[in-house]
Design a protein around this motif. Sequence first.
Motif, PDB file in Angstrom:
ATOM      1  N   ASP A  92      22.147  87.004  74.342  1.00 29.12           N
ATOM      2  CA  ASP A  92      21.869  87.202  75.582  1.00 29.12           C
ATOM      3  C   ASP A  92      22.956  86.580  76.427  1.00 29.12           C
ATOM      4  OD1 ASP A  92      21.016  84.873  76.551  1.00 29.12           O
ATOM      5  OD2 ASP A  92      19.136  85.506  75.733  1.00 29.12           O
ATOM      6  N   ALA A  93      23.403  86.929  77.799  1.00 29.03           N
ATOM      7  CA  ALA A  93      24.447  86.571  78.382  1.00 29.03           C
ATOM      8  C   ALA A  93      24.623  85.139  78.727  1.00 29.03           C
ATOM      9  CB  ALA A  93      24.357  87.181  80.004  1.00 29.03           C
ATOM     10  N   GLN A  94      23.399  84.360  78.934  1.00 27.36           N
ATOM     11  CA  GLN A  94      23.467  82.844  79.122  1.00 27.36           C
ATOM     12  C   GLN A  94      24.054  82.278  77.977  1.00 27.36           C
ATOM     13  OE1 GLN A  94      22.921  81.311  81.865  1.00 27.36           O
ATOM     14  NE2 GLN A  94      23.764  79.298  80.779  1.00 27.36           N
ATOM     15  N   ILE A  95      23.397  82.670  76.730  1.00 23.00           N
ATOM     16  CA  ILE A  95      23.582  81.993  75.285  1.00 23.00           C
ATOM     17  C   ILE A  95      25.200  82.599  75.141  1.00 23.00           C
ATOM     18  CG2 ILE A  95      23.015  81.895  73.082  1.00 23.00           C
ATOM     19  CD1 ILE A  95      20.062  82.394  73.798  1.00 23.00           C
ATOM     20  N   ARG A  96      25.487  83.777  75.368  1.00 24.43           N
ATOM     21  CA  ARG A  96      26.998  83.977  74.960  1.00 24.43           C
ATOM     22  C   ARG A  96      27.882  83.224  75.684  1.00 24.43           C
ATOM     23  NH1 ARG A  96      26.344  89.431  75.532  1.00 24.43           N
ATOM     24  NH2 ARG A  96      27.046  89.730  77.708  1.00 24.43           N
ATOM     25  N   ARG A  97      27.759  82.926  76.920  1.00 23.97           N
ATOM     26  CA  ARG A  97      28.516  81.904  77.927  1.00 23.97           C
ATOM     27  C   ARG A  97      28.721  80.619  76.950  1.00 23.97           C
ATOM     28  NH1 ARG A  97      26.928  84.714  82.513  1.00 23.97           N
ATOM     29  NH2 ARG A  97      24.933  83.388  82.638  1.00 23.97           N
ATOM     30  N   ASN A  98      27.538  80.097  76.735  1.00 23.59           N
ATOM     31  CA  ASN A  98      27.507  78.715  76.031  1.00 23.59           C
ATOM     32  C   ASN A  98      28.467  78.675  74.822  1.00 23.59           C
ATOM     33  OD1 ASN A  98      25.927  77.763  78.318  1.00 23.59           O
ATOM     34  ND2 ASN A  98      23.990  77.875  77.179  1.00 23.59           N
ATOM     35  N   MET A  99      28.098  79.913  73.996  1.00 27.87           N
ATOM     36  CA  MET A  99      28.748  80.133  72.916  1.00 27.87           C
ATOM     37  C   MET A  99      30.183  80.166  72.756  1.00 27.87           C
ATOM     38  SD  MET A  99      26.799  79.564  70.297  1.00 27.87           S
ATOM     39  CE  MET A  99      27.669  80.448  68.826  1.00 27.87           C
ATOM     40  N   VAL A 100      30.585  80.752  73.591  1.00 23.92           N
ATOM     41  CA  VAL A 100      32.150  81.065  74.207  1.00 23.92           C
ATOM     42  C   VAL A 100      32.584  79.800  74.259  1.00 23.92           C
ATOM     43  CG1 VAL A 100      33.888  81.953  75.606  1.00 23.92           C
ATOM     44  CG2 VAL A 100      32.018  83.441  74.869  1.00 23.92           C
ATOM     45  N   GLU A 101      32.167  78.832  75.139  1.00 20.54           N
ATOM     46  CA  GLU A 101      32.604  77.391  75.322  1.00 20.54           C
ATOM     47  C   GLU A 101      32.621  76.557  74.083  1.00 20.54           C
ATOM     48  OE1 GLU A 101      30.345  76.164  78.587  1.00 20.54           O
ATOM     49  OE2 GLU A 101      31.015  77.575  79.780  1.00 20.54           O
ATOM     50  N   GLU A 102      31.549  76.845  73.269  1.00 19.94           N
ATOM     51  CA  GLU A 102      31.506  76.145  72.199  1.00 19.94           C
ATOM     52  C   GLU A 102      32.441  76.557  70.975  1.00 19.94           C
ATOM     53  OE1 GLU A 102      27.396  75.955  71.227  1.00 19.94           O
ATOM     54  OE2 GLU A 102      26.744  74.995  72.865  1.00 19.94           O
ATOM     55  N   ILE A 103      32.931  77.791  71.061  1.00 23.58           N
ATOM     56  CA  ILE A 103      33.796  78.319  70.151  1.00 23.58           C
ATOM     57  C   ILE A 103      35.048  77.702  70.371  1.00 23.58           C
ATOM     58  CG2 ILE A 103      35.168  80.118  68.913  1.00 23.58           C
ATOM     59  CD1 ILE A 103      32.296  81.590  69.250  1.00 23.58           C
ATOM     60  N   ALA A 104      35.331  77.552  71.674  1.00 27.56           N
ATOM     61  CA  ALA A 104      36.812  77.123  72.296  1.00 27.56           C
ATOM     62  C   ALA A 104      36.748  75.674  72.102  1.00 27.56           C
ATOM     63  CB  ALA A 104      36.683  77.353  73.526  1.00 27.56           C
ATOM     64  N   LYS A 105      35.508  74.927  72.018  1.00 32.87           N
ATOM     65  CA  LYS A 105      35.683  73.351  71.687  1.00 32.87           C
ATOM     66  C   LYS A 105      35.873  73.335  70.140  1.00 32.87           C
ATOM     67  CE  LYS A 105      34.073  69.304  72.341  1.00 32.87           C
ATOM     68  NZ  LYS A 105      35.416  68.410  72.255  1.00 32.87           N
ATOM     69  N   LEU A 106      35.134  74.202  69.413  1.00 30.37           N
ATOM     70  CA  LEU A 106      35.308  74.300  67.919  1.00 30.37           C
ATOM     71  C   LEU A 106      36.981  74.097  67.485  1.00 30.37           C
ATOM     72  CD1 LEU A 106      33.798  74.345  65.159  1.00 30.37           C
ATOM     73  CD2 LEU A 106      34.179  76.817  65.087  1.00 30.37           C
TER      74      LEU A 106
END
Lengths: 382, 264
Positions: free
Chosen positions: A187-201
Amino acid sequence: MSVPAFTGSNVMDVDAAKIRGAGSNVHFDKVSVAYGAHVVLHPLTLDIAPGEILAMIGPSGSGKTTALRAVAGFVRPASGRIRIGATDVTDLPPYERGLGMVVQNYALFPHMRVEDNVAFGLRAQGADKALIGERVKDSLATVGMSGFSKRYPRELSGGQQQRVAIARALAVRPRVLLLDEPLSALDAQIRRNMVEEIAKLHRDLPGLTILYVTHDQTEALTLADKIAIMRDGRVSSHGPTTELYRRPPNRFTAEFLGRANLLPVTVAEGAAGPKGLAKAKLGDAVLAGAGRSEKPGDRTLLCIRPQHLSLTGDEEHTNRIVGTLKEVHWQGELTHLVLDVDGTPVRVSATRLPVSLPERGSAMPLFFTPGDTSLVPEDVRG
Amino acid sequence: MLVWSRSGRMLIWAAFALVFGVLFLAPLAVILLSSLADQWNGVLPSGLTFEHYTDVAQGAAWKAVKASLITGFLASALALVSGTWAALALRIQDATLARVLGVLFFIPSAVPSVSVGLGLLVAFSHPPLLLNGTIAIVMVAHFVLISAFTFGNVSAGLARLSPDFEQVASSLGARPAYRLWHVTLPLLAPYLVAAFGLSFALSMGELGATVMVYPPGWVTLPVSIFSLTDRGDVFAGAALTIILVAATLVLLLGLERLAGRQTR
């Protein structure tokens, strides 16, 4: 249960240097894919540099997933070669390509615990037990899922499952990580967080080459070093993310990558000066914007992003157009205005509105800087 | 909800109870009562007894149970292996070829089982493949009749299996055999168990082909039941039928528990 994010400290704790520098370049050399007479990917020549994130975006059926599947080995090119590093992998089966893959629905093996899922690739490759144990621990720590190793996939949320899927792909130390719409099921909220986390990864694992297929331009803009925009089985445009966004090479790119106002203009003066600014006429207004090789008299499009249009002018916002206010939509953080400028609808995204906004139907000036503006040729395919 | 009104639902339940009671429960109840009947000349038996069970137990009943269980188990196992193999193989074939071969697999189930038995007798009564008079011909008959259902069940399971599982496994370095053993078959397990259960139940009740081909000394339960009732010993036939139902039910319940554990 809350899940720790992929943090720099996680990675430092787990000796991420072993993962760093693992990436290889990927080279598509005139790769085409066809199903019978139907060509789904026209000859594609493209490079992904080691450690680079290339996002392939485009509408459904544009060929982006086919290109990824050709790298993975799940579709056989009708022509052309694919190289990963120095290896020509075109004729290699998927299990000999040294890749990691994450798909939209996670595809975690439901009959295996998290730790067995992560260990799967290494066991399949016959790695020794000590190495498997170490890699599983490292990979789960990298994605902040160390505390979940004994769980079954069904006991995890969608976001947690996707982290495990990433850990599973990282555990085999892939030469290239293939991400096929990895966040679409969230869902949208988790997707936003995951995008940031993949960038961090990726910041923590800068050597990892990633081919990221998505239809979501926000994911592509946030994560990618370079973007390839696909259309009808061809690359419509390819280049560094910021460059493509700021100076889209064609209408399709301008409209697909973020929102764009495209005003039909006539070139008055070709690009000149250190900033390469050209001048174009829209009715009586003469507007400046970054040009290419346009000649006076050429008909082209002036591209302005909605957030670059200002309701007030100053010494920077020297371009001025006048439109008729048609609609006002308040959306909390932003207010969207729609104006009619010489028969073309123009959208404005404003964070702050003047105290008194003109009535609908009234004339209203808009201002923008030449640096935020570029001239875009009409559609050029391929 | 298809029927909203309370009276409408009551009516539907009543119709269901009538159909289920008359078509399913009544024949089974009659068989159960027959197996326990001392004499049955009126509407209900005049007395109840376990004599028929003790009679068939002293006779060839246990040999028939054993023959049926072994035949069912072996034929179902063989059908499971070949049906799974066929389903896996057809999945990667051209769609038209897969469809044609898929239909061919179902042909034996569309032919009367007696004809299958006759065909086997004719085909395997001469060298080099002389199976007539052997236990093997019973196994072959059962295999031919049930393999289509095994194939159908496994194919349905494979169709529901997302290709992502196998593709991700391949990309992680799993060779085809490793992938099959560690990913595909475990994910198919509920369908394999269901396929085995269905094959076994079909085999346990198979009469038409078996009666054509069974050799002396390998009399299955349905053949025994047929022989007893043919000789007029209806009560003993009923007792054997109840034994057949019980044996099949116990095995199917066991398989269902196993399938439940797989899907948990």
